[in-house]
Design a protein around this motif. Structure first.
Motif, short mmCIF file in Angstrom:
data_model
loop_
_atom_site.label_atom_id
_atom_site.label_comp_id
_atom_site.label_asym_id
_atom_site.label_seq_id
_atom_site.Cartn_x
_atom_site.Cartn_y
_atom_site.Cartn_z
N THR A 35 -58.41 1.10 35.22
CA THR A 35 -58.93 -0.17 35.70
C THR A 35 -59.93 -0.72 34.69
O THR A 35 -60.50 0.02 33.88
CB THR A 35 -59.65 0.00 37.05
OG1 THR A 35 -60.76 0.90 36.88
CG2 THR A 35 -58.70 0.57 38.09
N HIS A 47 -64.51 3.71 35.03
CA HIS A 47 -63.10 3.32 35.02
C HIS A 47 -62.41 4.23 36.03
O HIS A 47 -62.78 5.41 36.18
CB HIS A 47 -62.45 3.54 33.65
CG HIS A 47 -62.93 2.63 32.58
ND1 HIS A 47 -62.47 1.34 32.41
CD2 HIS A 47 -63.84 2.83 31.59
CE1 HIS A 47 -63.06 0.79 31.37
NE2 HIS A 47 -63.90 1.67 30.85
N VAL A 113 -65.51 -6.53 41.14
CA VAL A 113 -64.14 -6.25 40.70
C VAL A 113 -63.48 -7.57 40.37
O VAL A 113 -63.50 -8.50 41.19
CB VAL A 113 -63.34 -5.53 41.81
CG1 VAL A 113 -61.89 -5.34 41.37
CG2 VAL A 113 -63.96 -4.19 42.15
N TRP A 155 -52.33 -1.05 39.09
CA TRP A 155 -53.17 0.05 38.61
C TRP A 155 -52.60 1.43 38.97
O TRP A 155 -53.12 2.44 38.49
CB TRP A 155 -54.57 -0.07 39.19
CG TRP A 155 -55.32 -1.28 38.73
CD1 TRP A 155 -55.07 -2.04 37.62
CD2 TRP A 155 -56.46 -1.88 39.36
NE1 TRP A 155 -55.97 -3.07 37.52
CE2 TRP A 155 -56.84 -3.00 38.58
CE3 TRP A 155 -57.20 -1.58 40.51
CZ2 TRP A 155 -57.92 -3.82 38.91
CZ3 TRP A 155 -58.28 -2.40 40.84
CH2 TRP A 155 -58.63 -3.51 40.05
#
Length: 287
Positions: A35, A47, A113, A155
């Motif tokens: 991510t 991450h 995010v 992801w």
């Protein structure tokens, strides 16, 4: 009577300290999808490598002079966190407090995010033990308030075909005592000793395996993590994949950031500079 299963695993954590960029490059070279970098207000960066039901987190410290998160700063690089999943952090905190566990206050936080150019706030509530409760590292429980911002299909697909966490190996000078302790907090039970005396606490799709330093050294040899003087430490992360050939291809071009070899028919990978070991499990094999 069926053996009780440990509560679900939410994620495992590797502390990268001030080398988060290098760690992210290394995991990308191993075929993981990471991510974008996240940043917590308490002074850490991260991450994620998100799988079907759980994830692996790289957590580190900012290098721009910002606030530094003490629990990350005070711990060495390496496998650093065992995190169970809960849908009700308040209930977990009440239950553990009633059982006499030494806990930190219930912690609520969020981090930005970015998805498709838009910014959102991912929210979490965690129940954490006091720092001296587990010699191996941090153990806590996480409630996701916005799981849709974490478990996103783009992801969850990885070139190395990893689909989830298979388990965590705990190396302990007192395996029986530590196994009982982990089973107690996870709500599971310790199974019968394995071939080499290892003890297993099983969850629905993973296992916490507790073994002695001698068995750990026998199994992994020069790939083993450094205990750094600890009586107990997190010695390996198990990762389940669909195609062992995919990780073999990634390792062939990973460069000098890893040392690896086959261990018991599986690819075991030591991450140079991060005192961490990954054990790639084929399909439904046990960790």
């Amino acid at each position: 009577m069926a053996t009780p299963q440990a509560m679900p695993l939410d994620h495992l954590v590797i502390n990268t300290r001030f080398a988060t960029d290098r760690a992210a490059q290394l995991f990308a070279a191993l075929g993981f999808t990471l991510t974008p970098r996240g940043r917590h207000a308490m002074g850490s960066v991260n991450h994620l490598m998100v799988f079907q039901d759980d994830y692996l987190e790289l957590i580190g410290l900012p290098t721009d002079g910002g606030k530094l998160r003490e629990e990350v700063l005070n711990n060495p690089a390496g496998i650093d966190g065992l995190v169970f999943s809960t849908g009700d952090a308040d209930a977990v905190h009440r239950d553990l407090t009633a059982r006499g566990e030494a806990l930190q206050p219930l912690h609520a936080f969020s981090r930005p995010v970015e998805i498709d150019g838009a910014s959102f706030e991912a929210g979490f509530r965690t129940v954490r033990f006091q720092a001296d409760q587990f010699a191996a590292g941090r153990v806590y429980f996480c409630q996701h308030l916005t799981p849709q911002l974490i478990w996103r299909e783009p992801w969850q697909t990885h070139a190395n075909t990893v689909t989830g966490l298979a388990g965590l190996l705990v190396v302990s000078e007192r395996p029986q005592d530590d196994a009982l302790r982990y089973a107690q907090v996870a709500g599971g039970a310790v199974g019968a000793p394995g071939e080499h005396g290892e003890l297993r606490i099983s969850g629905a799709r993973y296992a916490i395996v507790v073994t002695s330093p001698e068995d750990y050294a026998r199994r992994y040899g020069d790939l083993a993590c450094d205990a750094l003087g600890r009586s107990s430490f997190f010695g390996a992360i198990g990762l389940r994949l669909r195609d062992p050939r995919a990780i073999a291809r990634a390792l062939a071009s990973a460069g000098d950031g890893v040392r690896h070899r086959e261990v018991e028919g599986r690819s075991a990978v030591h991450l140079t500079g991060f005192n961490s070991l990954l054990d790639f499990i084929d399909g439904n094999d046990s960790f």
